[in-house]
Scaffold this active site. Structure first.
Site, PDB file in Angstrom:
ATOM      1  N   GLU A  19       0.831  -1.204   0.000  1.00 56.79           N
ATOM      2  CA  GLU A  19       0.000   0.000   0.000  1.00 56.79           C
ATOM      3  C   GLU A  19       0.869   1.260   0.000  1.00 56.79           C
ATOM      4  O   GLU A  19       1.831   1.378   0.754  1.00 56.79           O
ATOM      5  CB  GLU A  19      -0.904  -0.002   1.239  1.00 56.79           C
ATOM      6  CG  GLU A  19      -1.854   1.201   1.297  1.00 56.79           C
ATOM      7  CD  GLU A  19      -2.700   1.223   2.562  1.00 56.79           C
ATOM      8  OE1 GLU A  19      -3.751   1.877   2.550  1.00 56.79           O
ATOM      9  OE2 GLU A  19      -2.302   0.591   3.566  1.00 56.79           O
ATOM     10  N   LYS A  24     -10.111   2.419  -2.420  1.00 59.77           N
ATOM     11  CA  LYS A  24     -10.286   1.859  -1.077  1.00 59.77           C
ATOM     12  C   LYS A  24     -11.615   2.304  -0.479  1.00 59.77           C
ATOM     13  O   LYS A  24     -11.908   3.489  -0.388  1.00 59.77           O
ATOM     14  CB  LYS A  24      -9.121   2.306  -0.194  1.00 59.77           C
ATOM     15  CG  LYS A  24      -9.080   1.684   1.189  1.00 59.77           C
ATOM     16  CD  LYS A  24      -7.788   2.104   1.886  1.00 59.77           C
ATOM     17  CE  LYS A  24      -7.658   1.525   3.268  1.00 59.77           C
ATOM     18  NZ  LYS A  24      -6.352   1.893   3.898  1.00 59.77           N
ATOM     19  N   CYS A  70      -5.727  -2.788   2.441  1.00 59.91           N
ATOM     20  CA  CYS A  70      -5.449  -2.679   3.874  1.00 59.91           C
ATOM     21  C   CYS A  70      -6.698  -2.772   4.751  1.00 59.91           C
ATOM     22  O   CYS A  70      -7.186  -3.872   4.983  1.00 59.91           O
ATOM     23  CB  CYS A  70      -4.661  -1.407   4.156  1.00 59.91           C
ATOM     24  SG  CYS A  70      -3.767  -1.466   5.745  1.00 59.91           S
TER      25      CYS A  70
END
Length: 294
Positions: A49, A122, A159
């Site tokens: 990331e 995300k 994540c």
């Protein structure tokens, strides 16, 4: 168990690296690692990331917005060229500048000819000590996606997404055979001795459960090294459709983690553990509500 179908092999390459406070140097290192992974046989290569720099979200600092880039932009062009040069799929996580005042934590997927297959923004944005992502990133608006590459159908979440079973389920339902989770997670120095082992175990266990529940491969490349008050714990790993940790990197070294997946194992796992068959989709309406006890 009955005999399995013919193998369908796919070699993954997870790039676990440390970062310095120099965007150009980090991108160059990532490109070198992609080249090395490809030379060692990787077909789908995923970076950690926000690999371009130090993890930016330890503080709320307006100056960090200057790191962001549009898509397409210089980093995506470099990743595209690397994918085409080496004939590999490349997945990268970027600090995207979509418009003035509108930024995302975005993953891009390039096919082996360098073409951009698509993006994933995300969806789940944390706000914890030293992980102040809500200051920087707008939640994603592209939904959960999978991409048909030259070598197989892959998907990417990022994540904090890895803690949400709904995200894994909806991503798997797009047909993904491998779900990648580029990650930047680490220990706070004052917590490591007391909670460090349990924190890492929970992180890995959560993603192993996604592999089991959905009958897919899970691949999580994490960064390594100390940045400010965070010690990133590395430990990049691949879990197979039974949740077995099939490959794992160290906690404190830069590594290229290679693993050969047998995609035929997905159907074997799903027919022996038929969770998708037995889902009660007629009874799950409440899942779209925030809470039911009201």
């Amino acid at each position: 168990m009955s005999s399995s179908p013919a193998s369908e092999l796919l070699t993954l390459g997870l790039i676990q690296m440390s970062c310095v406070d120099d965007k150009t140097a980090n991108v160059e290192k990532a490109l070198e690692r992609i080249a090395e992974a490809a030379a060692r046989g990787a077909q789908v290569i995923c970076l950690q990331e926000l690999f371009h720099n130090h993890y930016p979200c330890q503080t709320e600092d307006h100056a960090r917005f200057a790191e962001a880039e549009p898509i397409p932009g210089p980093i995506t062009e470099a990743l595209s060229q690397a994918a085409a040069k080496h004939g590999v799929v490349v997945i990268g996580s970027l600090f995207e500048k979509r418009a003035a005042g509108l930024y995302h934590n975005t993953a891009v997927v390039f096919d082996a000819d360098g073409s951009l297959l698509g993006m994933y923004r995300k969806m789940h944005i944390p706000d914890d000590p030293l992980f102040y992502e809500k200051f920087y990133f707008t939640p994603g608006d592209l939904g959960f996606r999978a991409f048909q590459t030259r070598f197989g159908k892959v998907a990417v979440c990022v994540c904090w997404d890895q803690w949400f079973p709904e995200a894994a389920r909806l991503t798997a339902m797009q047909g993904a055979q491998v779900i990648f989770y580029p990650t930047a997670i680490g220990w706070l120095s004052e917590e490591k001795e007391t909670f460090g082992t349990d924190q890492h175990s929970a992180w890995q266990t959560m993603m192993r459960s996604h592999a089991i529940a959905n009958g897919v491969y899970i691949a999580a490349p994490n960064r390594v090294g100390s940045e400010g008050a965070l010690e990133f714990w590395g430990g990049s790993f691949v879990a197979d459709p039974y949740g077995v940790v099939a490959a794992q990197a160290s906690h404190d070294e830069e590594e290229i983690l290679l693993f050969e997946c047998d995609l035929a194992k997905i159907d074997v796992a799903r027919t022996h553990w038929p969770f998708l068959r037995d889902r009660r989709i007629d009874a799950y309406q409440g899942i779209t509500r925030r809470w039911l006890e009201e």
